[in-house]
Design an enzyme around this catalytic site. Structure first.
Site, PDB file in Angstrom:
ATOM      1  N   ILE A  57       7.993   2.608   8.841  1.00 11.65           N
ATOM      2  CA  ILE A  57       8.882   1.773   8.322  1.00 11.65           C
ATOM      3  C   ILE A  57       8.665   1.162   7.172  1.00 11.65           C
ATOM      4  O   ILE A  57       7.774   0.343   7.085  1.00 11.65           O
ATOM      5  CB  ILE A  57       9.282   0.718   9.641  1.00 11.65           C
ATOM      6  CG1 ILE A  57       9.453   1.289  10.838  1.00 11.65           C
ATOM      7  CG2 ILE A  57      10.393  -0.188   9.021  1.00 11.65           C
ATOM      8  CD1 ILE A  57       9.934   0.180  12.127  1.00 11.65           C
ATOM      9  N   PRO A  58       9.005   1.955   6.018  1.00 15.20           N
ATOM     10  CA  PRO A  58       8.579   1.513   4.839  1.00 15.20           C
ATOM     11  C   PRO A  58       8.945   0.152   3.928  1.00 15.20           C
ATOM     12  O   PRO A  58       9.978   0.133   3.047  1.00 15.20           O
ATOM     13  CB  PRO A  58       9.150   2.728   3.758  1.00 15.20           C
ATOM     14  CG  PRO A  58      10.446   2.975   4.513  1.00 15.20           C
ATOM     15  CD  PRO A  58      10.237   2.736   5.946  1.00 15.20           C
ATOM     16  N   CYS A  59       8.285  -1.014   4.640  1.00 15.51           N
ATOM     17  CA  CYS A  59       8.747  -2.276   4.191  1.00 15.51           C
ATOM     18  C   CYS A  59       8.053  -2.449   2.640  1.00 15.51           C
ATOM     19  O   CYS A  59       8.310  -3.301   2.023  1.00 15.51           O
ATOM     20  CB  CYS A  59       8.309  -3.299   5.115  1.00 15.51           C
ATOM     21  SG  CYS A  59       6.554  -3.090   5.379  1.00 15.51           S
ATOM     22  N   HIS A  60       7.115  -1.775   2.334  1.00 15.63           N
ATOM     23  CA  HIS A  60       6.437  -1.673   1.201  1.00 15.63           C
ATOM     24  C   HIS A  60       7.355  -1.370  -0.087  1.00 15.63           C
ATOM     25  O   HIS A  60       7.142  -1.397  -1.161  1.00 15.63           O
ATOM     26  CB  HIS A  60       5.128  -0.791   1.140  1.00 15.63           C
ATOM     27  CG  HIS A  60       5.417   0.720   1.350  1.00 15.63           C
ATOM     28  ND1 HIS A  60       5.600   1.090   2.548  1.00 15.63           N
ATOM     29  CD2 HIS A  60       5.678   1.745   0.422  1.00 15.63           C
ATOM     30  CE1 HIS A  60       6.056   2.432   2.374  1.00 15.63           C
ATOM     31  NE2 HIS A  60       5.884   2.870   1.336  1.00 15.63           N
ATOM     32  N   ARG A  61       8.447  -0.576   0.402  1.00 15.19           N
ATOM     33  CA  ARG A  61       9.384  -0.072  -0.824  1.00 15.19           C
ATOM     34  C   ARG A  61      10.599  -1.175  -1.018  1.00 15.19           C
ATOM     35  O   ARG A  61      11.485  -1.024  -1.620  1.00 15.19           O
ATOM     36  CB  ARG A  61      10.223   1.185  -0.215  1.00 15.19           C
ATOM     37  CG  ARG A  61       9.322   2.264  -0.030  1.00 15.19           C
ATOM     38  CD  ARG A  61       9.961   3.468   0.371  1.00 15.19           C
ATOM     39  NE  ARG A  61       9.104   4.434   0.792  1.00 15.19           N
ATOM     40  CZ  ARG A  61       9.228   5.805   1.394  1.00 15.19           C
ATOM     41  NH1 ARG A  61      10.468   5.732   2.094  1.00 15.19           N
ATOM     42  NH2 ARG A  61       8.473   6.500   1.928  1.00 15.19           N
TER      43      ARG A  61
END
Length: 280
Positions: free
Chosen positions: A241-245
């Site tokens: 779940i790419p919360c870093h994006r």
């Protein structure tokens, strides 16, 4: 243990602390305890590009360009255009527990957990029969706090260490090419709002970023950017779940549950490897 990521993080920390002085590559290499030659080789092995090129991906100007590109991408979707850059995200599906399952707190559920290595440091992974329920980055090999947190989230579940299963899963996550048929199913706990936010994150293409405001707008809550940020901070499955994006609309990277430098490293790595793999 592969120390490549540790050196990468040291370099990013040094750059952040001395950004106004614009340190040279030799100075950055020295801060990591490496010679310029070894520093150069480490970066090529880890990122596939030179340190000089990699450092370009750490700048605010690059982040702003990614935000601009994301606006163009959104426009193309509104016009009904397809995008091959979304291949990576199509293979991740998310299932949230139902209210009834939430009340059961993991009853009749078996959860396996384990520790592994990744290009971005140590990872703690936990998975049920229905999918991955947790993935987080660790600073060291002491996983006791992670296990306790897992037990608090799923107090009635049967929780056991399973190194073989988790190593297979880790290998699938971090050694798969973005174009392949790898599929990941996530089984998570969260409110309806949190789940909407996390599902929206899955739509951000590999190598691209969105702002908190864009995510809020995407879930029809344009005035809820702060609530979106809080939901992102509670993401239980990092990277997939790419919360870093998600970054600030100014181009500033912003905070990250697992460390700002790690977020910078992941974003820069993804920019350098848009069509690459997550191999170490």
């Amino acid at each position: 243990m592969n120390s490549h990521y540790e050196k990468i993080e040291q370099a990013i920390c040094f750059i952040n602390e001395n950004i106004k002085a614009q340190p040279t590559l030799d100075e950055i290499a020295k801060a990591t305890g490496l010679s310029p030659f070894h520093f150069q080789r480490l970066f090529r092995e880890w990122a596939g590009i030179t340190p000089k090129r990699f450092l370009q991906y750490l700048t605010v100007s690059h982040a702003k360009k990614l935000l601009k590109d994301s606006s163009v991408f959104e426009a193309s979707l509104e016009m009904g255009l397809s995008s091959q850059s979304r291949l990576y995200d199509h293979f991740i599906t998310l299932e949230a527990v139902t209210p009834g399952q939430f009340k059961q707190k993991g009853r009749d559920l078996n959860i396996d957990y384990g520790l592994g290595r990744s290009p971005f440091g140590l990872v703690f992974i936990a998975a049920t029969e229905r999918g991955i329920c947790h993935l987080s980055f660790l600073a060291n090999e002491n996983i006791s706090d992670s296990v306790k947190s897992l037990q608090q989230d799923w107090p009635n579940a049967e929780i056991n260490e399973n190194r073989n299963r988790i190593e297979t899963l880790r290998n699938k996550i971090f050694n798969s090419h973005t174009e392949t048929n790898q599929k990941f199913h996530l089984f998570i706990q969260g409110s309806n709002f949190q789940t909407k936010v996390w599902e929206s994150l899955l739509k951000i293409p590999h190598g691209m970023v969105y702002s908190y405001q864009q995510i809020a707008t995407s879930i029809a809550a344009p005035s809820a950017a702060r609530a979106v940020a809080n939901a992102i901070g509670k993401n239980p499955v990092s990277l997939l779940i790419p919360c870093h994006r998600v970054i600030r609309n100014t181009g500033v990277i912003g905070g990250y549950r697992w460390g700002r430098e790690r977020k910078q490293a992941i974003l820069a790595w993804e920019s350098a490897n848009k069509l690459g793999s997550l191999t170490e």
